[in-house]
Design a protein around this motif. Structure first.
Motif, PDB file in Angstrom:
ATOM      1  N   LEU A 120       0.847  -1.199   0.000  1.00 39.40           N
ATOM      2  CA  LEU A 120       0.000   0.000   0.000  1.00 39.40           C
ATOM      3  C   LEU A 120       0.883   1.250   0.000  1.00 39.40           C
ATOM      4  CD1 LEU A 120      -2.586  -1.156   2.680  1.00 39.40           C
ATOM      5  CD2 LEU A 120      -2.923  -1.101   0.208  1.00 39.40           C
ATOM      6  N   PRO A 121       1.505   1.575  -1.124  1.00 35.36           N
ATOM      7  CA  PRO A 121       2.377   2.754  -1.192  1.00 35.36           C
ATOM      8  C   PRO A 121       1.549   4.040  -1.253  1.00 35.36           C
ATOM      9  CG  PRO A 121       2.179   1.758  -3.350  1.00 35.36           C
ATOM     10  CD  PRO A 121       1.444   0.851  -2.410  1.00 35.36           C
ATOM     11  N   VAL A 351      -4.441  16.323   2.856  1.00 34.85           N
ATOM     12  CA  VAL A 351      -3.648  15.234   3.436  1.00 34.85           C
ATOM     13  C   VAL A 351      -3.252  14.234   2.355  1.00 34.85           C
ATOM     14  CG1 VAL A 351      -3.739  13.233   4.982  1.00 34.85           C
ATOM     15  CG2 VAL A 351      -4.582  15.446   5.764  1.00 34.85           C
ATOM     16  N   GLY A 352      -4.201  13.897   1.487  1.00 33.60           N
ATOM     17  CA  GLY A 352      -3.895  12.985   0.384  1.00 33.60           C
ATOM     18  C   GLY A 352      -2.877  13.567  -0.575  1.00 33.60           C
ATOM     19  N   LEU A 353      -3.043  14.852  -0.914  1.00 30.22           N
ATOM     20  CA  LEU A 353      -2.079  15.520  -1.804  1.00 30.22           C
ATOM     21  C   LEU A 353      -0.693  15.558  -1.173  1.00 30.22           C
ATOM     22  CD1 LEU A 353      -4.210  18.552  -3.066  1.00 30.22           C
ATOM     23  CD2 LEU A 353      -3.346  16.666  -4.454  1.00 30.22           C
ATOM     24  N   ALA A 357       2.857  14.175  -2.538  1.00 27.40           N
ATOM     25  CA  ALA A 357       3.981  15.095  -2.745  1.00 27.40           C
ATOM     26  C   ALA A 357       5.241  14.621  -2.028  1.00 27.40           C
ATOM     27  CB  ALA A 357       3.600  16.492  -2.282  1.00 27.40           C
ATOM     28  N   ARG A 358       5.069  13.969  -0.872  1.00 27.41           N
ATOM     29  CA  ARG A 358       6.226  13.554  -0.079  1.00 27.41           C
ATOM     30  C   ARG A 358       6.765  12.176  -0.454  1.00 27.41           C
ATOM     31  NH1 ARG A 358       3.109  15.112   4.672  1.00 27.41           N
ATOM     32  NH2 ARG A 358       2.933  12.863   5.038  1.00 27.41           N
ATOM     33  N   CYS A 359       6.059  11.462  -1.321  1.00 31.67           N
ATOM     34  CA  CYS A 359       6.449  10.074  -1.571  1.00 31.67           C
ATOM     35  C   CYS A 359       7.709   9.950  -2.423  1.00 31.67           C
ATOM     36  CB  CYS A 359       5.290   9.304  -2.221  1.00 31.67           C
ATOM     37  SG  CYS A 359       4.954   9.745  -3.943  1.00 31.67           S
ATOM     38  N   GLY A 360       8.088  11.027  -3.121  1.00 29.53           N
ATOM     39  CA  GLY A 360       9.309  10.991  -3.923  1.00 29.53           C
ATOM     40  C   GLY A 360       9.176  10.251  -5.235  1.00 29.53           C
ATOM     41  N   GLU A 361       7.970   9.892  -5.640  1.00 31.38           N
ATOM     42  CA  GLU A 361       7.743   9.183  -6.907  1.00 31.38           C
ATOM     43  C   GLU A 361       7.473  10.186  -8.035  1.00 31.38           C
ATOM     44  OE1 GLU A 361       7.679   5.951  -7.619  1.00 31.38           O
ATOM     45  OE2 GLU A 361       7.871   5.035  -5.637  1.00 31.38           O
TER      46      GLU A 361
END
Length: 420
Positions: A120-121, A351-353, A357-361
């Protein structure tokens, strides 16, 4: 040989009980907001928040200073479920969501946290959280304008409704931005208070229910009834708050400078969350989750003793038997709730955005683009799949679709990623 408690012990217990009541006050606005929005009973929510926190403490050996209460992530499915199947059937789906947490905690204990993060990324959980906020947006606007949640019925004239809802909204925003110390921890409670006062001159508040209510009464518990449609609809929604649980535990670990992911272990904290949700939903309350407002209060006061949360839980249970309190909460006018929801549901979207944004993908990479876009469009656009009596739609469909796409779509090779 046992010794009698000293006077200093009694002083500490009295101090902790007062601090615990303060922690409940911090959580109170958000705690009662969910049942007030969804048609569940606020007194039951108070009882199940307290009882759920005690269950969590037993599972985690009273090591983690958190308070559990009503989860915002389930507002949309509860609203839909209550309107479609009724309260008892919706509770069945919520109980199943609690069992999902339990199964997930056992999986984490077996395979480790890393496996779950790969399953669950953020490209799955981020869009699902966004869908929750987007699906709820029309409900917030309708209530702020004085209409019912679906917009079909005008409950309050548009002019007074806008004045009241915007007053409540403005208060929440200003308290969040300009408030200092304790004020910044209770913006929802302040917004409800100001909106309530603004509604009084327009005659939008009816106190007859408060006068007729008893001072003390057993909360109106409701038992769940089996409904497999509700289970299929609600369980996929639990994916997002399950992932958020890790963030909450990391936050309280940072505040207390202790690694709760290892001791007592995130499998225990998630198990506690799941069992608390099962208990709450079995009695007619909303699912439980750890409250960031209370974590903020712990950071502000530097009081990290988990016993304080025990007192907060006991205070919630005691208040749940005050029937006049529940009657007073039910007098809060619709536009007050709508004004607060405008910000609240927008915050869920953010929160979802933020998670994305922080996931680095690279979100424009074809695989990520397909997963994110299909989750959002299917969830917000109203896509429905059915086979006979089997139906899945909305947020539940979006969550399940995201998990399947993440498992089935091929990942780009390293050379392909480097070529881009």
């Amino acid at each position: 040989m046992l010794q009698d408690p000293s006077p200093s012990d009694y002083q500490f217990r009295l101090r902790d009980s007062l601090i615990g009541a303060q922690m409940l006050f911090v959580a109170f606005g958000a705690l009662v907001l969910v049942p007030l929005l969804t048609g569940l009973d606020a007194n039951v929510a108070l009882f199940t928040a307290g009882a759920g926190t005690l269950v969590f403490q037993v599972l985690t050996r009273r090591m983690v200073p958190v308070f559990l209460a009503s989860s915002f992530a389930f507002i949309a499915p509860i609203l839909y479920g209550v309107q479609t199947w009724g309260v008892p059937a919706t509770l069945c789906g919520l109980v199943a969501a609690g069992f999902f947490y339990v199964i997930l905690s056992l999986f984490i204990r077996w395979r480790g946290v890393g496996t779950l993060q790969r399953l669950l990324p953020p490209v799955v959980t981020g869009p699902v959280i966004m869908v929750i906020g987007l699906v709820l947006a029309p409900v917030a606007v309708n209530l702020a304008l004085g209409r019912s949640g679906d917009g079909a019925v005008e409950l309050v004239a548009r002019g007074p409704a806008l004045l009241v809802s915007m007053g409540a909204l403005t208060t929440v925003v200003l308290a969040s931005l300009l408030g200092r110390g304790f004020v910044r921890l209770v913006p929802i409670l302040l917004g409800i208070g100001v909106g309530y006062v603004l509604a009084l001159p327009f005659g939008l508040v009816d106190f007859s229910g408060v006068r007729d209510a008893a001072w003390l009464a057993l909360p109106a518990f409701v038992l769940p009834e089996w409904n497999w449609r509700a289970v299929l609809f609600i369980v996929p929604v639990a994916i997002a708050p399950a992932i958020e649980h890790f963030g909450d535990i990391l936050a309280i670990s940072s505040v207390t400078e202790r690694n709760y992911l290892k001791n007592p272990g995130v499998h225990r904290t998630l198990m506690g969350d799941g069992l608390a949700t099962i208990l709450a939903s079995s009695l007619g309350g909303p699912p439980n989750t750890t409250y960031s407002e209370v974590t903020g209060a712990v950071a502000l006061t530097r009081l990290t003793n988990p016993a304080i949360m025990t007192w907060a839980a006991l205070s919630a249970i005691c208040l749940s038997f005050v029937d006049k309190l529940g009657a007073l909460l039910r007098t809060i006018p619709t536009p007050v709730m709508g004004g607060i929801m405008l910000l609240l549901f927008g915050a869920i979207l953010v929160v979802g955005l933020s998670s994305l944004a922080r996931c680095g993908e690279d979100l424009m990479e074809p695989r990520n683009l397909a997963i994110i876009s299909l989750i959002v469009v299917f969830g917000v656009g109203g896509m429905t799949f059915s086979a006979g009596q089997f139906v899945i739609e909305g947020i539940g469909l979006a969550g399940l679709l995201g998990v399947l796409l993440n498992l089935l779509l091929p990942r780009p090779s390293r050379s392909a990623r480097e070529a881009r």
